[in-house]
Design a protein around this motif. Structure first.
Motif, short mmCIF file in Angstrom:
data_model
loop_
_atom_site.label_atom_id
_atom_site.label_comp_id
_atom_site.label_asym_id
_atom_site.label_seq_id
_atom_site.Cartn_x
_atom_site.Cartn_y
_atom_site.Cartn_z
N ARG A 26 0.84 -1.21 0.00
CA ARG A 26 0.00 0.00 0.00
C ARG A 26 0.87 1.25 0.00
NH1 ARG A 26 -1.55 3.23 3.93
NH2 ARG A 26 -0.96 1.86 5.67
N GLU A 27 1.90 1.28 0.85
CA GLU A 27 2.77 2.44 0.91
C GLU A 27 3.61 2.58 -0.36
OE1 GLU A 27 4.92 1.86 4.55
OE2 GLU A 27 3.27 2.64 5.81
N ALA A 29 2.58 1.83 -3.25
CA ALA A 29 1.66 2.38 -4.25
C ALA A 29 1.15 3.76 -3.85
CB ALA A 29 0.48 1.43 -4.44
N ASP A 30 1.66 4.29 -2.72
CA ASP A 30 1.26 5.61 -2.22
C ASP A 30 -0.26 5.69 -2.05
OD1 ASP A 30 1.72 8.15 -1.28
OD2 ASP A 30 1.53 9.09 -3.26
N MET A 31 -0.81 4.66 -1.38
CA MET A 31 -2.25 4.58 -1.16
C MET A 31 -2.55 4.69 0.33
SD MET A 31 -3.38 1.43 -3.69
CE MET A 31 -5.13 1.70 -3.44
N SER A 32 -3.55 5.46 0.67
CA SER A 32 -4.03 5.49 2.05
C SER A 32 -4.91 4.28 2.30
CB SER A 32 -4.84 6.76 2.30
OG SER A 32 -6.03 6.74 1.52
N ARG A 35 -8.24 4.89 0.65
CA ARG A 35 -8.25 4.66 -0.80
C ARG A 35 -8.23 3.18 -1.11
NH1 ARG A 35 -10.37 5.09 -5.33
NH2 ARG A 35 -9.01 4.81 -7.14
N LEU A 36 -7.42 2.41 -0.38
CA LEU A 36 -7.37 0.97 -0.61
C LEU A 36 -8.72 0.32 -0.31
CD1 LEU A 36 -5.76 -1.53 -1.39
CD2 LEU A 36 -5.00 -1.71 1.00
N VAL A 39 -10.95 0.91 -3.28
CA VAL A 39 -10.57 0.08 -4.43
C VAL A 39 -11.04 -1.36 -4.24
CG1 VAL A 39 -8.61 -0.91 -5.69
CG2 VAL A 39 -8.60 1.52 -5.08
N LYS A 44 -13.02 -0.04 5.75
CA LYS A 44 -11.76 0.58 6.13
C LYS A 44 -11.34 0.17 7.53
CE LYS A 44 -9.54 5.10 6.92
NZ LYS A 44 -9.48 5.02 8.38
N CYS A 68 -5.17 -6.32 -6.97
CA CYS A 68 -4.89 -4.89 -6.83
C CYS A 68 -3.41 -4.59 -7.00
CB CYS A 68 -5.39 -4.41 -5.47
SG CYS A 68 -5.01 -2.67 -5.10
#
Length: 282
Positions: A26-27, A29-32, A35-36, A39, A44, A68
């Motif tokens: 996740r990090e 891909a620079d995703m919070s 956001r994950l 997707v 959450k 993903c």
């Protein structure tokens, strides 16, 4: 104060490895987390607990993560191992020690010890401690807790000494009927020759383990171990000097508690009170 993610130990546990890999990809891909979750179409809050190794995912999540992040089945393979670990890391070592112990001495400060809980009380207690967990996760935790109890019914069970705080008899996680059945179960379990059950009454006043739960484990061919738990921690203690001090603390609690016969009388009185509370009004 900024949020600090829980430290993970992927070399110790498949659950930690699964969570660490989610965080790493996740990090990368620079995703919070938010956001994950969008997707994946996944909760959450549940995803946060999975990443922290505090919860297991539904069976469909590994495939979603592999799709993903393009990880070619890696999450599915790690999950095949992780799902065999029903307990979060902070409890796993204690459960392993418990499974080997020949003597278990426990003081529970605010709830019935897990080894003595009925399925109904376990479900209600776990729901309180995991307010946002899905039903499937709660049921998995209930099963894991009840599986621990099977050892008490085997041909050579451990010697068990339980000190239950009076608060656990008075506080109703699941309502009167659940508590009535729990009191009945305590009385039945207390008749077993390898179980000694005492109640620490309110009248005993303040004591050295107030706010904590404490377990002492006697394991064959090894020094005594202790497990101390509070609302925000659970720790296996091996230092012999600290364990010796906790041994004295437990002996003091035992001296302050009601006798087994007096404890039975208090549990029986509590059972009658819960039965009265649960009776339909006319």
């Amino acid at each position: 104060m900024p949020f600090q993610p829980r430290e993970l130990f992927p070399d110790r546990s498949a659950r930690d490895l699964f969570g660490a890999e989610i965080r790493r990809h996740r990090e990368k891909a620079d995703m919070s987390l938010r956001r994950l979750s969008e997707v994946l179409n996944y909760s959450k809050s549940h995803l946060a607990r999975i990443e922290a190794a505090e919860s297991l995912p539904y069976d469909d999540l590994p495939a979603k993560l592999d799709a993903c992040f393009g990880t070619d089945g890696m999450f599915a393979r790690v999950y095949a191992l992780a799902k065999n670990e029903p307990f979060p890391g902070k409890y796993r070592r204690a459960v392993e020690v418990e499974s080997q112990a020949i003597v278990i001495e426990e003081y529970a400060c605010a709830t019935i010890p897990g080894l003595l809980q009925t399925a109904e009380l376990a479900r209600e207690s776990l729901r309180i401690g995991h307010r946002h967990a899905p039903d499937a996760e709660i049921e998995a935790l209930v099963k894991a807790r009840l599986d621990r109890q099977t050892r008490l019914d085997q041909p050579h069970p451990p010697e068990c000494w339980f000190i239950v705080d009076e608060a656990a008899l008075r506080r109703p996680p699941g309502g009167p009927e659940v508590m009535q059945r729990q009191m009945e179960s305590l009385l039945e379990r207390g008749t077993h020759p390898y179980v000694t059950l005492q109640v620490l009454p309110f009248s005993a006043g303040h004591h050295v383990e107030a706010g904590n739960s404490l377990v002492l484990y006697t394991v064959p061919d090894a020094p005594m171990l202790a497990y101390r738990e509070g609302s925000r921690f659970g720790t296996i203690i091996e230092d012999k000097d600290v364990v010796a001090k906790l041994r004295k603390n437990y002996d003091l609690l035992r001296a302050m508690a009601l006798s087994p016969r007096g404890s039975e009388a208090m549990i029986r009185a509590a059972m009658k009170e819960w039965a009265s509370c649960g009776s339909p009004r006319t």
